[in-house]
Design a protein around this motif. Structure first.
Motif, short mmCIF file in Angstrom:
data_model
loop_
_atom_site.label_atom_id
_atom_site.label_comp_id
_atom_site.label_asym_id
_atom_site.label_seq_id
_atom_site.Cartn_x
_atom_site.Cartn_y
_atom_site.Cartn_z
N PRO A 83 2.02 -32.54 12.57
CA PRO A 83 1.86 -32.19 11.16
C PRO A 83 0.40 -32.37 10.73
O PRO A 83 -0.31 -33.26 11.24
N ALA A 84 -0.07 -31.55 9.84
CA ALA A 84 -1.45 -31.64 9.36
C ALA A 84 -1.75 -33.02 8.78
O ALA A 84 -2.85 -33.54 8.95
N ASN A 109 2.30 -37.32 -2.51
CA ASN A 109 1.17 -36.60 -3.10
C ASN A 109 0.18 -36.18 -2.02
O ASN A 109 -0.37 -35.08 -2.08
N ALA A 110 -0.05 -37.04 -1.04
CA ALA A 110 -0.95 -36.67 0.06
C ALA A 110 -0.42 -35.44 0.79
O ALA A 110 -1.17 -34.52 1.10
N GLY A 111 0.88 -35.43 1.03
CA GLY A 111 1.49 -34.27 1.69
C GLY A 111 1.34 -33.00 0.87
O GLY A 111 1.07 -31.93 1.42
N HIS A 120 -4.38 -22.70 1.72
CA HIS A 120 -5.70 -22.14 1.48
C HIS A 120 -6.35 -21.68 2.80
O HIS A 120 -7.07 -20.68 2.82
N ALA A 121 -6.08 -22.39 3.86
CA ALA A 121 -6.63 -22.06 5.18
C ALA A 121 -5.85 -20.94 5.89
O ALA A 121 -6.18 -20.57 7.01
N GLY A 122 -4.79 -20.43 5.24
CA GLY A 122 -4.05 -19.31 5.82
C GLY A 122 -2.87 -19.71 6.69
O GLY A 122 -2.48 -18.96 7.58
N TYR A 123 -2.29 -20.86 6.43
CA TYR A 123 -1.14 -21.33 7.18
C TYR A 123 0.11 -21.31 6.31
O TYR A 123 0.02 -21.30 5.09
N GLU A 124 1.27 -21.31 6.97
CA GLU A 124 2.54 -21.40 6.27
C GLU A 124 3.38 -22.50 6.91
O GLU A 124 3.19 -22.83 8.08
N LYS A 125 4.29 -23.05 6.12
CA LYS A 125 5.14 -24.13 6.62
C LYS A 125 5.97 -23.66 7.79
O LYS A 125 6.42 -22.51 7.84
N ASN A 126 6.20 -24.61 8.71
CA ASN A 126 6.98 -24.31 9.90
C ASN A 126 7.83 -25.53 10.25
O ASN A 126 7.69 -26.11 11.32
N GLY A 127 8.66 -25.96 9.33
CA GLY A 127 9.53 -27.11 9.55
C GLY A 127 8.84 -28.42 9.20
O GLY A 127 7.83 -28.45 8.50
N GLU A 128 9.41 -29.50 9.71
CA GLU A 128 8.88 -30.84 9.47
C GLU A 128 8.78 -31.58 10.78
O GLU A 128 9.48 -31.27 11.73
N ALA A 141 5.14 -31.81 6.73
CA ALA A 141 5.30 -30.41 7.09
C ALA A 141 4.51 -30.07 8.35
O ALA A 141 3.40 -30.57 8.55
N MET A 142 5.11 -29.23 9.16
CA MET A 142 4.43 -28.60 10.29
C MET A 142 3.90 -27.27 9.77
O MET A 142 4.45 -26.70 8.83
N TRP A 143 2.86 -26.73 10.41
CA TRP A 143 2.23 -25.51 9.93
C TRP A 143 1.96 -24.54 11.06
O TRP A 143 1.78 -24.94 12.21
N LYS A 144 1.95 -23.26 10.72
CA LYS A 144 1.60 -22.20 11.67
C LYS A 144 0.78 -21.16 10.90
O LYS A 144 0.87 -21.08 9.67
N PRO A 145 -0.02 -20.38 11.62
CA PRO A 145 -0.79 -19.33 10.92
C PRO A 145 0.17 -18.39 10.18
O PRO A 145 1.25 -18.06 10.68
N ALA A 146 -0.22 -18.00 8.99
CA ALA A 146 0.61 -17.08 8.19
C ALA A 146 0.74 -15.76 8.93
O ALA A 146 -0.16 -15.36 9.69
N LYS A 147 1.85 -15.09 8.73
CA LYS A 147 2.15 -13.85 9.44
C LYS A 147 1.04 -12.82 9.29
O LYS A 147 0.72 -12.11 10.23
#
Length: 150
Positions: A83-84, A109-111, A120-128, A141-147
């Motif tokens: 996770p980020a 709040n940190a999350g 903002h960096a172009g990622y979307e959530k991908n689970g936890e 949250a886990m993240w992956k590049p947005a489609k």
């Protein structure tokens, strides 16, 4: 069951949104996934209480999370399959000491702040995912590049 409308989600209490999101996340269906995606996209609170946006601790966290160092740490964590927040939590601990923690929904709040950075960096959530034991936060949250960017 059907996907609630944006107006219905906005009209709910924060706790109500959390309940609907939790139930939808347990469903293995398109309706469940669409409901979770809608609630997440609105960036509305999922619980009452905690820090206000003008709280000095919140503002300090915001400054740290948006710093170049923390943004890079978040991206590095994601590239390593974590996770980020796993990259940012240690920085918050280092700089803020005891002012960063679970009280006042500090880790939540940190999350949320890290989520802003990642979107903002172009990622979307991908689970936890779980965070390392050295982190104060436990899940994030886990993240992956947005489609659109793949």
């Amino acid at each position: 069951m059907r996907v609630p409308t944006e107006a219905q989600i906005r009209a709910m209490t924060p706790e109500g949104r959390m309940t609907v999101r939790s139930r939808a996340a347990k469903l293995d269906s398109e309706i469940g996934r669409a409901t979770v995606a809608l609630i997440d996209s609105l960036d509305l609170p999922l619980s009452s209480g905690g820090m206000s946006l003008d709280d000095p601790i919140y503002r300090e966290m915001q400054e740290i999370v948006w710093s170049a160092r923390a943004r890079q740490a978040a991206l590095d964590a994601v590239r390593s399959g974590h996770p980020a927040l796993a990259g940012v939590d240690p920085i918050l601990q280092e700089i803020m000491g005891g002012r960063y923690g679970r009280t006042g929904q500090g880790t939540m709040n940190a999350g949320s702040l890290v989520a802003e950075v990642m979107r903002h960096a172009g990622y979307e959530k991908n689970g936890e995912g779980l965070l390392p034991e050295t982190c104060i936060a436990r899940m994030a949250a886990m993240w992956k590049p947005a489609k659109a960017l793949r």
